[in-house]
Scaffold this active site. Structure first.
Site, PDB file in Angstrom:
ATOM      1  N   LYS A  88      47.091  76.267  27.083  1.00  0.00           N
ATOM      2  CA  LYS A  88      46.964  77.065  25.863  1.00  0.00           C
ATOM      3  C   LYS A  88      46.971  76.203  24.597  1.00  0.00           C
ATOM      4  O   LYS A  88      46.171  76.420  23.682  1.00  0.00           O
ATOM      5  CB  LYS A  88      48.127  78.052  25.806  1.00  0.00           C
ATOM      6  N   GLY A  95      61.845  69.366  42.198  1.00  0.00           N
ATOM      7  CA  GLY A  95      61.734  70.510  43.100  1.00  0.00           C
ATOM      8  C   GLY A  95      63.118  71.034  43.415  1.00  0.00           C
ATOM      9  O   GLY A  95      64.104  70.311  43.249  1.00  0.00           O
ATOM     10  N   GLY A 142      41.578  87.795  20.919  1.00  0.00           N
ATOM     11  CA  GLY A 142      42.559  86.791  21.343  1.00  0.00           C
ATOM     12  C   GLY A 142      41.964  85.392  21.289  1.00  0.00           C
ATOM     13  O   GLY A 142      40.747  85.224  21.222  1.00  0.00           O
ATOM     14  N   VAL A 143      42.850  84.407  21.368  1.00  0.00           N
ATOM     15  CA  VAL A 143      42.404  83.033  21.158  1.00  0.00           C
ATOM     16  C   VAL A 143      41.518  82.520  22.308  1.00  0.00           C
ATOM     17  O   VAL A 143      40.535  81.805  22.079  1.00  0.00           O
ATOM     18  CB  VAL A 143      43.604  82.083  20.890  1.00  0.00           C
ATOM     19  N   ASP A 144      41.799  82.929  23.557  1.00  0.00           N
ATOM     20  CA  ASP A 144      41.059  82.357  24.690  1.00  0.00           C
ATOM     21  C   ASP A 144      39.583  82.758  24.665  1.00  0.00           C
ATOM     22  O   ASP A 144      38.698  81.905  24.780  1.00  0.00           O
ATOM     23  CB  ASP A 144      41.680  82.796  26.026  1.00  0.00           C
ATOM     24  N   CYS A 170      63.063  63.224  39.411  1.00  0.00           N
ATOM     25  CA  CYS A 170      64.114  64.034  40.031  1.00  0.00           C
ATOM     26  C   CYS A 170      63.901  64.109  41.550  1.00  0.00           C
ATOM     27  O   CYS A 170      64.008  63.095  42.225  1.00  0.00           O
ATOM     28  CB  CYS A 170      64.183  65.410  39.377  1.00  0.00           C
ATOM     29  N   TYR A 171      63.544  65.268  42.091  1.00  0.00           N
ATOM     30  CA  TYR A 171      63.295  65.350  43.539  1.00  0.00           C
ATOM     31  C   TYR A 171      62.239  64.327  43.942  1.00  0.00           C
ATOM     32  O   TYR A 171      62.332  63.702  45.003  1.00  0.00           O
ATOM     33  CB  TYR A 171      62.829  66.765  43.903  1.00  0.00           C
ATOM     34  N   HIS A 229      64.844  64.123  33.631  1.00  0.00           N
ATOM     35  CA  HIS A 229      63.566  64.791  33.352  1.00  0.00           C
ATOM     36  C   HIS A 229      62.982  64.308  32.024  1.00  0.00           C
ATOM     37  O   HIS A 229      63.342  64.824  30.965  1.00  0.00           O
ATOM     38  CB  HIS A 229      63.763  66.311  33.310  1.00  0.00           C
ATOM     39  N   GLU A 270      60.114  64.896  30.925  1.00  0.00           N
ATOM     40  CA  GLU A 270      59.133  65.841  30.398  1.00  0.00           C
ATOM     41  C   GLU A 270      59.748  66.929  29.521  1.00  0.00           C
ATOM     42  O   GLU A 270      59.033  67.629  28.820  1.00  0.00           O
ATOM     43  CB  GLU A 270      58.344  66.487  31.559  1.00  0.00           C
TER      44      GLU A 270
END
Ligand code: XMP
Length: 543
Positions: A399, A67, A258-260, A94-95, A202, A204
């Site tokens: 996605k 954060g 579109g893909v969605d 982190c935070y 981090h 991630e």
């Protein structure tokens, strides 16, 4: 690392979710995605969620995100301290790590020197999170306190991505410091018995090599979770849920290409077959071959009941004389809705509307309970007054997961890997008045740009690559003749989320090939330019 040998189970996939507590970081979504990549279901929750409600959700683990605040600032986000007494495994990043240290009695100092970017970290002692050799031993509980010679070899320097100003200087009682950096004496800490862990770096982000393995050690070894969140288990659950919701009713879905919406339709079709009817509105502003591709993929390959409405003339009529981009968007969006509405009402007894809402939309709308109809500028936005119950089978997915589901459902690559395309289509890529001739010219040039990107194998490296018709004429010469023709601009960008973008450094040879094919093959175009503007200050689209 490979997950512990546990067979995926369709019924257990969402049991014991990992809750990612959002402390206002740009990284919370990324953490949740990484957890899903480890095949464990994750959800993002606000830091204000009381410990009792966290317990009610029966999480398998909780991860505190980073954060932007300092724990020393009054009003900085906290977590209900009772969460530490729930016995749920916790990882702070982190935070999040600083908060654990501060709330459990350690010290976080404002040292005046931060660390940003790539940093060398020294692994100091046996660590469940950091010892790669723990991966080959028995899961949970039995590694960190019994170091082996191999563990010691594994220790040493690691490259990690840092972004912090404050530093943990004293760990809380009972915690072991497992790594440090020049500016962070406590770069990683853990309390294996209480199963509470913290990392200042981090894990991630892609810039931390082996970061995913750190997260997976926390999930599999620290929290003892099994990798049951798989595409197959998701599809099974989603199909069952859609069947329960729709029963023997009828559903309608607007396909945009579109893909969605494509994946949502394919999933609902798998659940209720011919009780679903799709509506595809051809606005005349689609890319070359796109309408045929959509109709072919759905009607013929998937056997989906599809109504295709060719409305190109109506769109061009409505756009006559219009040059303002926002006015164009409004006209195209409203007309699309009217046509869709008409087609949907013609489907006898349709009571359900399928929407391709994704998890980021749910997070952004600030509510994970209320089904909210997307009403932004996208063509495919559905008017509020339509009397349908929403079916949103992708509400929990990111996605990249949607693409995987689409592939598993047998949708063709051209649809699953389709680049984002604005709802108003080529209408906002012809600058100025939109006419069938200009759209035709642009569509041909655009098809060449996309074909050359594909031939160069760069389709998945660029976020979007397309042509724009700025509707200006320049002088040229072809053979011995002077020409006075249209200019085409090639736009190709790299991006992660379209919020920011950089112009793609396409090879000169590729640009040359596009340029020469466009002027030679598209009659009326005598000049090609390449847009080298990033976003900001530019936008991806020209209008
Ligand atoms: P900009 O041009 O704002 O675009 O940098 C960011 C992303 O959004 C897409 N885009 C749109 N999508 N309706 C849409 O559905 C629109 O009116 C629209 N305008 C831009 C654009 O293609 C890019 O991916």
């Amino acid at each position: 690392m490979s997950p512990p040998d546990q067979p995926p189970s369709a019924t257990a996939s969402r049991d014991r979710p990992v809750l990612v507590v959002d402390f206002g970081a740009q990284y919370a979504q990324l953490i949740a995605r990484r957890v899903r990549e480890a095949h464990i279901y994750s959800e993002i929750v606000p830091h204000t969620l009381p410990a009792t409600e966290i317990a009610d959700r029966q999480p398998g683990a909780v991860i505190f995100s980073g954060g932007p605040k300092s724990v020393h600032v009054e009003g900085s986000p906290r977590i209900d301290p009772d969460v530490y007494r729930l016995g749920i495994p916790i990882l702070g990043i982190c935070y999040g790590a600083q908060l654990i240290a501060a709330q459990l009695g350690g010290r976080v100092s404002q040292t005046g020197v931060g660390e940003y970017g790539r940093t060398a970290m020294q692994v100091r002692s046996p660590s469940l999170l950091l010892d790669a050799n723990a991966d080959d031993r028995t899961p949970a509980g039995d590694g960190p306190d019994s170091p082996t010679a191999a563990d010691t070899e594994e220790r040493g320097e690691r490259s990690v991505w840092m972004s912090h100003f404050d530093s943990i200087t004293t760990p809380p009682a009972g915690f072991r410091v497992t790594a440090s950096t020049p500016q962070a004496p406590v770069a990683a800490l853990e309390h294996p018995q209480q199963r509470i862990f913290g990392v200042q770096f981090h894990p991630e982000v892609a810039h931390t090599p082996g970061g995913q393995a750190v997260l997976e050690r926390f999930l599999y070894r620290g929290a003892g979770l099994a990798p049951t969140w798989t595409t197959a288990s998701f599809i099974d659950e989603a199909v069952a849920a859609v069947r329960r919701q729709i029963g023997d009713g009828r559903a309608v879905c607007g396909l945009s290409g579109g893909v969605d919406s494509a994946v949502a339709a394919a999933l609902v079709h798998r659940a209720v077959g011919r009780q679903l009817t799709c509506v595809y509105v051809d606005t005349g502003l689609m890319r070359q071959g796109e309408s045929d591709q959509v109709i072919d993929a759905f009607r013929r390959s998937q056997g989906i009941d599809l109504i295709a409405v060719n409305a190109a003339d109506r769109f061009f009529d409505a756009l006559t004389g219009v040059i303002d981009p926002e006015e164009k968007r409004k006209i195209i969006g409203e007309l699309f809705i009217r046509i869709f509405e008409q087609a949907a009402h013609d489907i006898d007894g349709a009571a359900f509307l399928v929407q391709g809402t994704l998890y980021p939309d749910v997070i952004e709308s600030g509510s994970d309970a209320a089904a909210k109809i997307k009403s932004h500028h996208n063509v495919g936005g559905i008017p509020d007054e339509m009397d349908f119950e929403l079916v949103e089978p992708l509400r929990d997915l990111f996605k990249d997961e949607v693409r995987t589901v689409g592939q598993e459902l047998g949708l063709p690559d051209e649809i699953v890997w389709r680049q984002p395309f604005p709802g108003p289509g080529l209408g906002v890529r012809v600058i100025g008045e939109v006419t069938p001739d200009k759209v035709g010219l642009l569509a041909r040039a655009d098809a060449i740009v996309r074909a050359e990107i594909a031939a160069a194998g760069l389709e998945r490296d660029v976020w979007q690559a397309f042509a724009v018709l700025p509707d200006i004429r320049t002088v040229g010469v072809m053979g011995d003749e002077r020409t006075y023709g249209q200019v085409v601009v090639i736009r190709a960008v790299t991006s992660d989320d379209a919020m920011t973008a950089d112009w793609a450094r396409l090879p000169y040879e590729l640009l040359e090939q596009m340029s020469s094919r466009i002027v030679n093959e598209v009659d009326g175009i005598n000049r090609v330019a390449y847009d080298i503007t990033s976003k900001p200050p530019g936008t991806i689209e020209w209008e």
